[in-house]
Structure formats: structure tokens, C-alpha cells
Design an enzyme around this catalytic site. Structure first.
Site: not given
Ligand code: COA
Length: 259
Positions: A66, A111, A114, A134
């Protein structure tokens, strides 16, 4: 089809979606999430799209997570909303009735990992790196990683990756069962096409229902066996199932029409 952060191209009924923010290693900002949402609507809607490949622009990164810069001053409520929005879009990818392959061409972190896991399966280049880093930022997975990584590699390995933030290379990802194939960077798309072209020959409803049945294993609201039986039944009202069975008996190739 044109999007601010995605480059799209149709090739042999496969829509190639390239996340195109190479200056920031294709980090997922709000616009990418919104563009992915919009492109998925088209994937669901347009019959000429039979399958999808998702990859990242450049040679270095699939998606490096992200966009950390957008996380700087989020409140708790805003953070929950960001996670829910990302989860909803990734769920749309996971539940696509058409096969979606992640071609991971470099970093698949946070992300990015993911996103790759929301695809139906993953092909990695030899230079790919996977991880959920993260915790290094004092935060945690938020776009479904705690669920999908555990589904894919099992609890112990998922737990270690998520709580240490360590990364693994393509060979390790292959050993973990996270990726289906590891190939040289230049062969990534060809490998995906060679598999997807086989899916394109099958009856679309049989493929779509198979995807739903496999996904239902992890849907707590449904019994996977019941779902599979119901979807199995649905296949039998199609012309394609009659054609497939007749072709087998007649020792010829089936001609599927998509209904
Ligand atoms: N969000 C926003 N920007 C990012 C980013 C991310 N997740 N990942 C990389 N970038 C940006 C960098 O800030 C840098 O921008 P700059 O040139 O303006 O400084 C650019 O992309 C190139 O990254 P850089 O760190 O210089 O490349 P590198 O080869 O040295 O390191 C990584 C590559 C992937 C190891 C490193 O960028 C990294 O750790 N990224 C964050 C990964 C992460 O924690 N993801 C989860 C986020 S929740």
C-alpha cells in the site's frame, strides 16, 4: 478502457492489467484501488474477456505494498475504512468468474503480496520477493493477508512471515506453495498464457462454478460440500455439459458455446 494508474491490453481474450506507478514501485494508492475496482466491473461484464493477468510495470516490482505516504495521518476509523475498501476490491478479484493469474515480476510486499494472493494463482519471476513487512512500520496486514496467507501456506509459515516481516524469494515461495511456477522474467506472460489458453477451451460456467466451489472452502457462511453439489448441479442444465459428455462418447473435441 483507460485508467489513471493501470495499463490494460487485450491479448487472445486475456485482459492484461499492469499496475503502472513504477516510480513508487507500483505502490497501491487510493486511485489504484479505485481503478482495480472499475476494471474488475468490466471483467465481470464483458464476455470477450475470458481471463485476466495482473502484473506490475517495470522489471523491479509487482507491487511494493500500500502507498505508505497515504497512511501518515490516518485516524483509527479511517484506517478501518481503508482496510475494508481494499478487502472488498481484492474479494472482487478472488470471486471473479474468470480465471485471474498474478504474474509477479519483482517485489510483492504488503498489499502487493495480498493482491497476488487474491488472484486465483501466482506465477513468479526468478527475481520475485514476497512478504508482509507491515510490522516493520508498526502496523499490520489489512487487505486480507492474515486470512489468505494462512489459507495458502498454513498457520505456522503465515504466522512467521506476518509477525517477523521477513521476506522470502521465489524459490522459497514455491516451496511454501505460495506460487505455482517460477520462471525467468521474460517468460512470465507466456507461462500464464499457456495455462489460460487451456482454461479458454473449457465451458465458461464449468470454470466459473469451479472457482466458486474452491473459494467456498473458506466461506464460513456456507458448507463447501453443499456449495460444490449445488454448483455441480447447475452445470448439468447447460448445453455445454451435454456437448462435453457427447463429445467424450463420440471421441471428438467438444465445441463449447458458453451456455
Ligand atoms: N509506498 C510508497 N512509496 C513506496 C513504497 C510504498 N509501499 N515502496 C517503495 N516506495 C517508493 C520509495 O519511497 C521510493 O520513492 P523515492 O524515490 O521518492 O524515494 C521509490 O519507491 C523506490 O523505492 P526505494 O526504497 O528507493 O527502492 P529500494 O530498491 O531501495 O527498496 C523496497 C525497495 C521494496 C525494499 C523498499 O522500497 C521498501 O521497503 N518499500 C516498502 C515496502 C513495505 O513496507 N510495504 C508495505 C506497506 S504497508
Amino acid at each position: 478502457m483507460s485508467f489513471q494508474t493501470l495499463f490494460t491490453k487485450m491479448e487472445d481474450h486475456t485482459l492484461i492489467i499492469t499496475i503502472n506507478r513504477p516510480d513508487v514501485l507500483n505502490a497501491l494508492n487510493k486511485q489504484v484501488i479505485s481503478d482495480l475496482d472499475a476494471v474488475m466491473d468490466r471483467v465481470y461484464k464483458f464476455p470477450e474477456i475470458k481471463s485476466v493477468v495482473i502484473t506490475g510495470a517495470g522489471l523491479k516490482s509487482f507491487v511494493a505494498g500500500a502507498d505508505i505516504k497515504e497512511f501518515e495521518s490516518l485516524t483509527k476509523e479511517e484506517a478501518v475504512a481503508v482496510a475494508k475498501r481494499g478487502q472488498a476490491v481484492f474479494s472482487k478479484i478472488e470471486h471473479s468468474p474468470k480465471p485471474i493469474v498474478a504474474c509477479v515480476n519483482g517485489f510483492a510486499l504488503g498489499g502487493g503480496c495480498e493482491l497476488a494472493m487474491s488472484c486465483h494463482f501466482i506465477i513468479a519471476s526468478e527475481s520475485a520477493t514476497f512478504g508482509q513487512p507491515e510490522v516493520n512500520l508498526g502496523i499490520m496486514v489489512g487487505y486480507g493477508g492474515s486470512q489468505r496467507l494462512t489459507q495458502r501456506v498454513g498457520k505456522g509459515r503465515a504466522m512467521e512471515l506476518i509477525i517477523t516481516g521477513k521476506t522470502i524469494n521465489a524459490t522459497q515461495a514455491m516451496n511454501y506453495g505460495l506460487v505455482n511456477y517460477v520462471v525467468p522474467q521474460t517468460e512470465l506472460l507466456d507461462k500464464a498464457f499457456s495455462i489460460l489458453s487451456v482454461c479458454h477451451e473449457k465451458a465458461p460456467l464449468a470454470v466459473a462454478n469451479s472457482i466458486r466451489a474452491v473459494n467456498s472452502v473458506w466461506d464460513d457462511t456456507l458448507s463447501g460440500y453443499e456449495t460444490e453439489a449445488a454448483l455441480f448441479g447447475e452445470c448439468f442444465v447447460t448445453e455445454d455439459s451435454k456437448e462435453g459428455i457427447a463429445a467424450f462418447k463420440e471421441k471428438r473435441k467438444p465445441h463449447f458455446k458458453g451456455h
